[in-house]
Design an enzyme around this catalytic site. Structure first.
Site, PDB file in Angstrom:
ATOM      1  N   GLU A 176      62.700  58.065  43.818  1.00 22.37           N
ATOM      2  CA  GLU A 176      62.603  59.460  43.361  1.00 22.37           C
ATOM      3  C   GLU A 176      63.954  59.979  42.847  1.00 22.37           C
ATOM      4  OE1 GLU A 176      61.131  63.926  44.765  1.00 22.37           O
ATOM      5  OE2 GLU A 176      61.432  62.384  46.278  1.00 22.37           O
ATOM      6  N   LYS A 213      58.820  58.468  41.323  1.00 17.91           N
ATOM      7  CA  LYS A 213      58.476  59.882  41.439  1.00 17.91           C
ATOM      8  C   LYS A 213      59.485  60.663  40.609  1.00 17.91           C
ATOM      9  CE  LYS A 213      57.486  63.586  44.773  1.00 17.91           C
ATOM     10  NZ  LYS A 213      57.087  63.903  46.151  1.00 17.91           N
TER      11      LYS A 213
END
Length: 295
Positions: A176, A213
């Site tokens: 992420e 992400k």
């Protein structure tokens, strides 16, 4: 990690519920849920309350694998039970929702317009424990605060380094590298990010897959090359400060990108609601995010 879970994560219709607020963000999450800071007097009381909130969400009849592919848990949630069953087992065995674990310990100070992850002591031990408890994968967050190639390159390199450690335990990492949505050069930062991620993906050994992400991109379908990359199991998006309505609209503009929302999922939920009100509010949230993810 089961083949059934891998198939669900790779091609299932739905989204990821991010239920992984940690120590730093828990007071804010509780406040939004209608529990003020004067309602608890210690960290252990605070964590008991957030576990009650998460348990209420997960045990709700509207929360299930028909619309939710996976849930990301905080370490303390993984170590606790839901209705007498370990949380990860409850998610998969009862709800058909794939369990993930947040592993980062927060952000280091900013350098080159980037915040790397702080060191994660005892990570191998944590990953071994997670695998034992039936966790499918992990999530680790860092933050990009500007279109600075050195900073973005450092973030992506660290994400993949931790990702390879996760893969070595048979787990699937969600990398992420969040781009702050308010920066003036967001589109330029996203161009650099795509470039850096692609370089690292091409260097991954054959047969290895990661998930990603990302912040909802400035240019629709910017991350389509990652979604289509053979070494990427799935690409998901965070709400990143947008309201749920805004995030749903932006998500719907991106083919193949699905949600992994935290605050946007729990928007409107309150400890003071009756079960009927709570379930109706959660159902509406799940449906709107599901629709934006699958359209």
């Amino acid at each position: 990690m089961s083949e059934q879970q891998t198939v669900k994560m790779g091609s299932g219709r739905g989204f990821i519920a991010a239920l992984d607020q940690s120590g730093g963000s828990t007071p804010k999450a509780l406040k939004l849920y209608g529990i003020e800071e004067n309602a608890y007097s210690s960290d252990s009381e605070m964590f008991d309350l957030i576990h009650q909130m998460r348990s209420r969400i997960i045990t709700s009849p509207v929360f299930g694998g028909d619309r939710i592919l996976a849930a990301i848990l905080f370490e303390q949630t993984m170590d606790r039970d839901i209705e007498g069953t370990p949380s990860a087992s409850y998610l998969w065995d009862v709800k058909n929702v794939v369990p993930f674990l947040k592993i980062d310990k927060g952000l280091a100070d900013e350098s080159d317009a980037a915040q790397l992850m702080k060191p994660i002591p005892g990570l191998d031990e944590l990953l071994a424990r997670a695998a034992e408890k039936g966790i499918f994968g992990t999530k680790e967050r860092s933050v990009i605060g500007g279109a600075n190639r050195a900073g973005i390159a450092a973030i992506v390199a660290q994400q993949f380094e931790i990702g390879e450690q996760v893969l070595s335990h048979g787990l699937v990492p969600i990398l992420e590298p969040e781009v702050t949505i308010t920066i003036a050069d967001k589109a330029a930062a996203e161009d650099i990010l795509l470039d850096e991620i692609t370089k690292h993906l091409d260097g991954l050994p054959e047969g290895r897959q990661v998930m990603l992400k990302v912040s909802l991109p400035t240019v629709a379908n910017h991350y389509l090359p990652l979604i289509e990359h053979p070494k990427v199991l799935r690409v998901v998006a965070l709400s990143g400060g947008y309201s749920r309505a805004e995030a749903d609209v932006l998500l719907g503009q991106n083919d193949g990108l699905i949600a992994s929302f935290s605050r946007a999922l729990t928007e409107g939920l309150s400890a003071q609601q009756s079960d009927q009100e709570f379930n109706a509010t959660l159902d509406a949230a799940i449906q709107s995010i599901y629709t934006a993810s699958v359209e």
